[in-house]
Design an enzyme around this catalytic site. Structure first.
Site, PDB file in Angstrom:
ATOM      1  N   ARG A 245       0.349  -1.039   0.081  1.00 58.76           N
ATOM      2  CA  ARG A 245      -0.138  -0.093   0.407  1.00 58.76           C
ATOM      3  C   ARG A 245       1.027   1.098  -0.306  1.00 58.76           C
ATOM      4  O   ARG A 245       1.408   1.775   1.531  1.00 58.76           O
ATOM      5  CB  ARG A 245      -0.595   0.156   1.776  1.00 58.76           C
ATOM      6  CG  ARG A 245      -1.803   1.141   1.252  1.00 58.76           C
ATOM      7  CD  ARG A 245      -2.971   1.057   2.777  1.00 58.76           C
ATOM      8  NE  ARG A 245      -2.031   1.567   3.403  1.00 58.76           N
ATOM      9  CZ  ARG A 245      -2.168   2.195   4.738  1.00 58.76           C
ATOM     10  NH1 ARG A 245      -2.362   0.759   5.510  1.00 58.76           N
ATOM     11  NH2 ARG A 245      -1.243   3.073   5.733  1.00 58.76           N
TER      12      ARG A 245
ATOM     13  N   HIS B  86      -3.662   4.326   4.491  1.00 57.39           N
ATOM     14  CA  HIS B  86      -5.057   3.281   4.652  1.00 57.39           C
ATOM     15  C   HIS B  86      -5.771   4.113   3.712  1.00 57.39           C
ATOM     16  O   HIS B  86      -6.414   3.593   3.100  1.00 57.39           O
ATOM     17  CB  HIS B  86      -5.126   3.154   5.878  1.00 57.39           C
ATOM     18  CG  HIS B  86      -6.595   2.269   5.651  1.00 57.39           C
ATOM     19  ND1 HIS B  86      -6.510   1.002   5.401  1.00 57.39           N
ATOM     20  CD2 HIS B  86      -7.917   2.490   6.484  1.00 57.39           C
ATOM     21  CE1 HIS B  86      -7.803   0.675   6.165  1.00 57.39           C
ATOM     22  NE2 HIS B  86      -8.615   1.266   6.821  1.00 57.39           N
TER      23      HIS B  86
ATOM     24  N   TYR C  99       3.249   5.777  12.263  1.00 56.74           N
ATOM     25  CA  TYR C  99       3.443   3.532  11.808  1.00 56.74           C
ATOM     26  C   TYR C  99       4.636   3.726  10.965  1.00 56.74           C
ATOM     27  O   TYR C  99       4.589   2.068  11.044  1.00 56.74           O
ATOM     28  CB  TYR C  99       2.386   3.148  12.143  1.00 56.74           C
ATOM     29  CG  TYR C  99       1.241   3.424  11.438  1.00 56.74           C
ATOM     30  CD1 TYR C  99       1.987   2.525   9.878  1.00 56.74           C
ATOM     31  CD2 TYR C  99      -0.012   4.190  11.257  1.00 56.74           C
ATOM     32  CE1 TYR C  99       0.424   2.881   9.166  1.00 56.74           C
ATOM     33  CE2 TYR C  99      -0.200   4.030   9.750  1.00 56.74           C
ATOM     34  CZ  TYR C  99      -0.213   3.958   9.264  1.00 56.74           C
ATOM     35  OH  TYR C  99      -1.112   3.737   8.111  1.00 56.74           O
TER      36      TYR C  99
HETATM   37  C1  LIG Z   1     -15.207  -5.609  11.275  1.00 57.71           C
HETATM   38  C2  LIG Z   1     -14.038  -4.176  10.858  1.00 57.71           C
HETATM   39  N1  LIG Z   1     -13.180  -3.915  12.002  1.00 57.71           N
HETATM   40  C3  LIG Z   1     -13.126  -3.177  11.946  1.00 57.71           C
HETATM   41  C4  LIG Z   1     -13.269  -1.778  10.543  1.00 57.71           C
HETATM   42  C5  LIG Z   1     -11.801  -0.564  10.622  1.00 57.71           C
HETATM   43  N2  LIG Z   1     -11.095  -0.814   9.141  1.00 57.71           N
HETATM   44  C6  LIG Z   1     -11.400  -0.796   7.786  1.00 57.71           C
HETATM   45  S1  LIG Z   1     -10.453  -1.520   7.364  1.00 57.71           S
HETATM   46  C7  LIG Z   1      -9.154  -1.959   8.222  1.00 57.71           C
HETATM   47  C8  LIG Z   1      -7.888  -3.223   7.828  1.00 57.71           C
HETATM   48  C9  LIG Z   1      -8.266  -3.686   7.121  1.00 57.71           C
HETATM   49  O1  LIG Z   1      -6.840  -4.263   6.525  1.00 57.71           O
HETATM   50  P1  LIG Z   1      -7.151  -5.289   5.150  1.00 57.71           P
HETATM   51  O2  LIG Z   1      -7.433  -5.948   5.435  1.00 57.71           O
HETATM   52  O3  LIG Z   1      -5.214  -5.245   5.377  1.00 57.71           O
HETATM   53  O4  LIG Z   1      -7.324  -4.733   3.946  1.00 57.71           O
HETATM   54  P2  LIG Z   1      -6.636  -3.027   3.826  1.00 57.71           P
HETATM   55  O5  LIG Z   1      -7.381  -2.139   4.043  1.00 57.71           O
HETATM   56  O6  LIG Z   1      -4.513  -2.931   3.691  1.00 57.71           O
HETATM   57  O7  LIG Z   1      -6.814  -3.142   2.079  1.00 57.71           O
HETATM   58  C10 LIG Z   1      -9.401  -1.619   9.150  1.00 57.71           C
HETATM   59  C11 LIG Z   1      -8.841  -2.388  10.862  1.00 57.71           C
HETATM   60  C12 LIG Z   1     -13.589  -2.647   9.572  1.00 57.71           C
HETATM   61  N3  LIG Z   1     -13.631  -1.912   8.768  1.00 57.71           N
HETATM   62  N4  LIG Z   1     -14.099  -3.454  10.147  1.00 57.71           N
END
Ligand SMILES: Cc1ncc(C[n+]2csc(CCOP(=O)(O)OP(=O)(O)O)c2C)c(N)n1
Ligand SMILES: Cc1ncc(C[n+]2csc(CCOP(=O)(O)OP(=O)(O)O)c2C)c(N)n1
Ligand SMILES: [Mg+2]
Ligand SMILES: [Mg+2]
Lengths: 327, 360, 327, 360
Positions: B254, B258, B267
């Site tokens: 990425r 985010h 971080y």
């Molecule tokens: C059940 C849930 N918990 C927390 C979140 C908050 N949240 C949104 S994106 C994210 C990180 C997701 O990481 P990843 O699965 O690696 O996908 P990326 O964003 O890196 O594409 C979090 C913790 C959420 N959307 N859903």
């Protein structure tokens, strides 16, 4: 017309649903060969095959989550949650997906999912097998929540739930599974009463008692007992807790002046709270007493030796009626 | 864990633009097809950049950037047939592009004018799913439906490295394996779940998770559009042929925050980003096209021009996105009439009618 | 006394909790280096180490489930759920384990777990980031559910939650994170008001307005506006939705004769329903109008461009007050 | 899947009572210890049989039988040190026995006089958990607590084959791997989850699930108390030494019904049961003890006598289990005073005081 149990009526309803629409699917734990722990799906896998009556892995979120996908593909999944206390692992899928998909897609994606849950106590079971989770679902926009109290309604309402284009949480009062009643298995669904309408089961003048599911029989018995004391109770089977058929209750309360709401679930933020608030708002000048509520306590469901103390019974209903009359 | 993806990484085009061979996976593309992929990558990056800019200008409340993940998305998206079905997270703007979803319709969610934005049935592209992992079960359910319809279609399900920790994602693995459902799990391991590095989710490479459930897992260079295309095509074909699920881990990075709300300087170290810049998914295709003579300067500038046009379209279109009428919130709560919602809508209208002009 | 934001006050409270009891642990997604998406845990991992301020895998059920085990080992876990809409995957662990462990073990196993959830709308967020799930938890016996409305309460109540031997769902009104107020960081916890008591923030005579969390500021503003029209509103910050401080509200309603309850959550089976039912029962003869409720609609939380239409605001509160006064 | 457990099955004592060797695992027990294990097995089976009988007599509402799983439970339970901690499902009566939990206290839950039955702290044995899989996360959390206390202890977590499909169990795998927590996951694969055969949960042997999460998995003959002991001891030692989690799949068979409410004739064939009877976990130890002369007839009959005594104790004790006073349901809802519960208790008392005698 045949006399049959609620369990058998539900089985017949599922059979009819499977027969009349080949997009209807059943899914759940042990619903195949075993026919479910309560035998509600008895014989259905044999007759409709493993591809339409699906034994699922032991994972409730998985059941509801795959049901969403099946619904997107145009199926009408009817899922069984084995017991009330085991629906919570699926809560996220139910609240965030099943309930909201239709609105999120501006109507493009329908979620005609029926979530069957045997619920309530009174069968001497261990923990997690006697809960009444309806308030959680009723508070959730996008869901419908209904519960039959007798074999005939069970037969009709389950088919109506399956035919509905909205997700329906269908709560089966497990301790009434073996209650018998007349069921017209050829009943025409089209002319059946809406499942979201309450039904006045007994007319009365002293007070209205509103209830649903397992408590209906209890309240009818209470009404019979009250009669000998000269108290005439109007008993309303709400049948649906979301939406609530407020007009039917309001009309009754306008006549009787008093309302007692009865359910097994905890009183605190239970369905009775909503009904009390709404009826009070609409009948402010006709109420001769505050709406009283009879229900479970703000405790976990107790061990089964205490369930009779926990569950509303005839006497507790009458006690509340007395208190309402004494106001 | 190996920062470079390790020896198991499937690669067909090196960061330097060199075409390499892999014993198992290959693609045989015409120059036109290759140019098409390049165009996809550039346009998708431009959509992302423009949306990011629109957020900075206050036109969007939020934007989830895909910068660095273009190849993973375009490669896998282009592997799909029109009648396959894709389940995205909230970041699959590149996949949406390959499905033919109008880029403008992606903005609605982030602008706050809708919780959806398109009709999933039109392009077999589900709505964005924000609750991490939920869509994986939907994908498996949809695939179970395909089985029941006896259709030769497959489903692809997108999720991130963080999502692999969710119960629902693992239940999706269980269900798909048990039912041998035609689904490809496409994990974009961009090394981060917001501020959490991969080590907070797993101690082994993620593609190996599949082994524990009894289906194949494969790690592909997520910045290599050709390798992603090849690997995804193979997995989708296997799914359509009844061989069940595959997990693809697209090893990528990425490169942005985010979301536009995030501040990655809190971080992670800048050096990582620099290292990954050398593996840019677009640059290598450009070098390859140029070096092999498959594309010339005129082509590259025509793509640039097209990107510019698309940006203008997005910019203008975003501002013109219609605001939903307030009462629309009552519209689709239920498919069938619902007395409470009707009553609340009426009350809402009564209330607003009091004010001059009123709400619609 | 220092003027600070609610966000900073919560951070200070967590710091105090970590300092004063080495069994206190923090766990959640992104709470370490990032300090949480709202920076409530900013700097805490740096100062207390990774073993006490734990970045968890992305799995809410995992967070709550391991918190139960940590509690059994004698720790006091304080977990952060990133946003309201992401608490549902943990619903089973919360309802079936966190809430019931103490009763199940006849008091042997305490569950001093604090579940921090930024909740409510008004920040222009996408779906699932603006919900008000308090009714689900309030209906669940075994849980306590509280919500501060200002920096001072945030500082004190969060420490009280962590110090409680019961599980506490601690709802943080995220749109008030940046509101400022006076906080006495040396405040003595022992002499602080119970978090389960409501606080009358403004005396009034025409009607009582009960609210909590994000709606408190809205209601105070409504009271100020009403004053210019000669309407004197008594504003009660409930602070706790489970238990509900019914006596404080009842005493107020006995004086004013009218009650309006305000919250962001859907009205249908929201906390207002319970308060309405109870207050009506206890103030049947003092109420001059039915208890009216102002809250969210029975719809999913709408896209952010419509949230102003969805959320109760000053005008909607005053509209309800007017209706109550017109009765 | 191999019905006999396959070549990967660790075994130290064959169904015929022959002591065999395994390249990696072994135990070196004194005759007394071996006799002790035999005694455990017999007494545990007797507890189970007696409880089943009590259910038939209406003294218990339900009983979850362990018949056939004695070796898996006794072997793993005896591998624990007193300060290790065990998290059971609802079927671990044998483990409870090895922990020193009073057998009588196991009955309370099934008789409906309590939702618990013992103080988990006394024997480091958690309460029975009925919601499938929930306890696995508790076990990992407890293990994380051990790490923070710097203690040399381990946790063992029991669950069934069906439970492996639950999200929570897989999340427990994730958390334990990421934190390298000192926990042993002990899966009793008794081939059935109520009426569903193993194939509804997985298409590969369950011990292989661990691979997907990056920690060792091992399949042991769950009817071989020695092999189970050896394998569990090794896994617990590894956990205590900081090597993190292990998944043990104890390959066994539920010889009885799921619970006394269940009717297995509806879904499984009698032949399977007959085949498994030949692998009985107790018989092989008895043969081994007798054949090697480590035990004589007097020993065997003393164990029988002891079992008989225990049965009488259970029978009498069960009927004498005190019924909780009705107001006890209000007692421990909260640890601290709660006005609603107090008010409801008062109302309950007022109500019951109306009746002659009243409720306590
Ligand atoms: C059940 C849930 N918990 C927390 C979140 C908050 N949240 C949104 S994106 C994210 C990180 C997701 O990481 P990843 O699965 O690696 O996908 P990326 O964003 O890196 O594409 C979090 C913790 C959420 N959307 N859903
Ligand atoms: C979450 C949940 N869903 C369903 C049930 C009902 N149920 C009780 S035991 C059981 C089967 C469990 O199978 P397995 O994990 O193999 O354990 P076993 O009973 O064979 O020991 C089911 C479905 C439950 N207790 N919890
Ligand atoms: Mg990621
Ligand atoms: Mg099993």
């Amino acid at each position: 017309m045949a006399v049959t149990t609620m369990a058998k009526a539900l089985n017949a309803a599922l059979r009819r649903a499977l027969e009349s629409d080949d997009r209807v699917l059943l899914m759940g734990e042990d619903i195949g060969k075993l026919g479910g722990v309560f035998r509600i799906t008895d014989g259905l896998q044999k007759d409709f095959g493993e591809s339409r009556v699906i034994d699922s892995p032991l994972a409730e979120s998985g059941i509801l989550g795959t049901a969403v996908g099946l619904a997107m593909r145009g199926f009408r999944p009817v899922v069984e949650i084995q017991f009330d206390g085991f629906v919570y692992p699926a809560f996220d899928q139910i609240v965030s997906q099943v309930a909201k998909h239709h609105a999120r897609s501006s109507g493009a994606t329908r979620m005609p999912i029926t979530i069957r849950i045997p619920y309530g106590g009174g069968i001497g079971a261990v923990e997690h097998h006697s809960e009444s989770p309806e308030a959680y679902f009723a508070h959730t926009a996008g869901l419908r929540v209904i519960s039959p109290s007798n074999p005939f309604d069970a037969f009709v309402m389950l088919q109506q739930a399956v035919a509905s284009d909205d997700p329906v949480v269908f709560l089966e009062p497990k301790r009434r599974y073996w209650d018998k009643g007349e069921v017209d298995v050829d009943a025409d669904l089209a002319s059946a009463m809406s499942p979201y309408r309450a039904r006045i089961l007994r007319d009365g003048t002293s007070a209205t008692v509103a209830c649903y599911g397992p408590m209906v029989r209890t309240c009818l018995e209470a009404a019979t007992a009250a009669e000998t004391d000269g108290v005439s109770l109007e008993v309303i089977d709400l049948r649906s807790v979301s939406p609530l058929d407020v007009p039917t209750v309001v009309a009754s309360v306008r006549r009787t002046g008093r309302l007692v709401v009865v359910h097994e679930a905890s009183v605190f933020l239970g369905v009775g709270a909503e009904l009390a608030a709404r009826v009070t708002e609409e009948c402010f000048y006709s109420l001769e007493a505050p709406v009283l509520r009879v229900g479970g306590y703000h405790t976990p469901y107790p061990p089964s030796k205490l369930e009779e103390d926990y569950l509303p019974d005839l006497d507790r209903v009458l006690d509340a009626v007395d208190r309402a009359l004494a106001f | 864990m190996t920062a470079d993806g390790g020896p198991e990484l499937v690669q067909l085009l090196t960061p330097e633009g060199e075409r390499v061979h892999h014993p198992e996976y290959d693609v045989d593309l015409t120059p036109e097809e290759l140019r098409g992929l390049y165009r996809d990558l550039v346009l998708v990056r431009r959509i992302d950049a423009e949306a990011t800019a629109l957020q900075r200008q206050g036109e969007l409340g939020l934007w989830a950037q895909l910068l660095g993940q273009e190849a993973a998305q375009v490669g896998s998206g282009r592997a799909l047939r029109p009648d396959d079905y894709a389940f995205p997270t909230y970041r699959e703007h590149g996949v949406a592009w390959t499905r033919g979803v109008q880029p403008l319709s992606l903005l609605g969610l982030f602008r706050g004018v809708t919780n959806g934005g398109w009709d999933p049935r039109e392009r077999n592209f589900a709505l964005y799913t924000i609750v991490i992992g939920d869509q994986c079960l939907h994908a498996v359910g949809y695939a179970m439906g395909i089985q029941r319809d006896g259709a030769e279609q497959a489903v692809i399900c997108y999720f991130g490295d963080g999502a692999t920790s969710q119960g629902d994602v693992n239940e999706a693995f269980v269900f798909s394996a048990v039912y041998n459902a035609p689904v490809v799990f496409f994990c974009q391991n961009n090394q981060w779940a917001i501020s959490e590095p991969l080590e907070r989710q797993t101690r082994i490479p993620l593609y190996q998770r599949a082994q524990g459930f009894g289906f194949p897992g494969i790690r592909v260079d997520g910045n290599d559009v050709l390798a992603v295309l090849a690997v995804t095509q193979a997995a989708l074909a296997a799914a359509r042929e009844g061989q069940g699920p595959t997990l693809i881990e697209a090893f990528t990075y990425r490169m942005g925050a985010h979301t536009t709300s995030d501040d990655p300087t809190r971080y992670r170290v800048a050096a990582d980003l620099e290292a990954w810049k050398l593996k840019d998914p677009i640059e290598r295709v450009k070098v390859h096209l140029a070096r092999t003579g498959m594309a010339d300067a005129a082509f590259f500038s025509s793509v640039e021009a097209e990107a510019e046009e698309l940006a203008v379209h997005l910019r203008d279109g975003c501002r013109a996105l219609p605001e939903p009428p307030p009462t629309s919130m009552f519209d689709h709560v239920y498919a069938e009439p619902h007395p409470l919602v009707s009553a609340e809508r009426a009350e809402f209208e009564r209330y607003h009618a009091q004010f001059a002009g009123g709400a619609s």
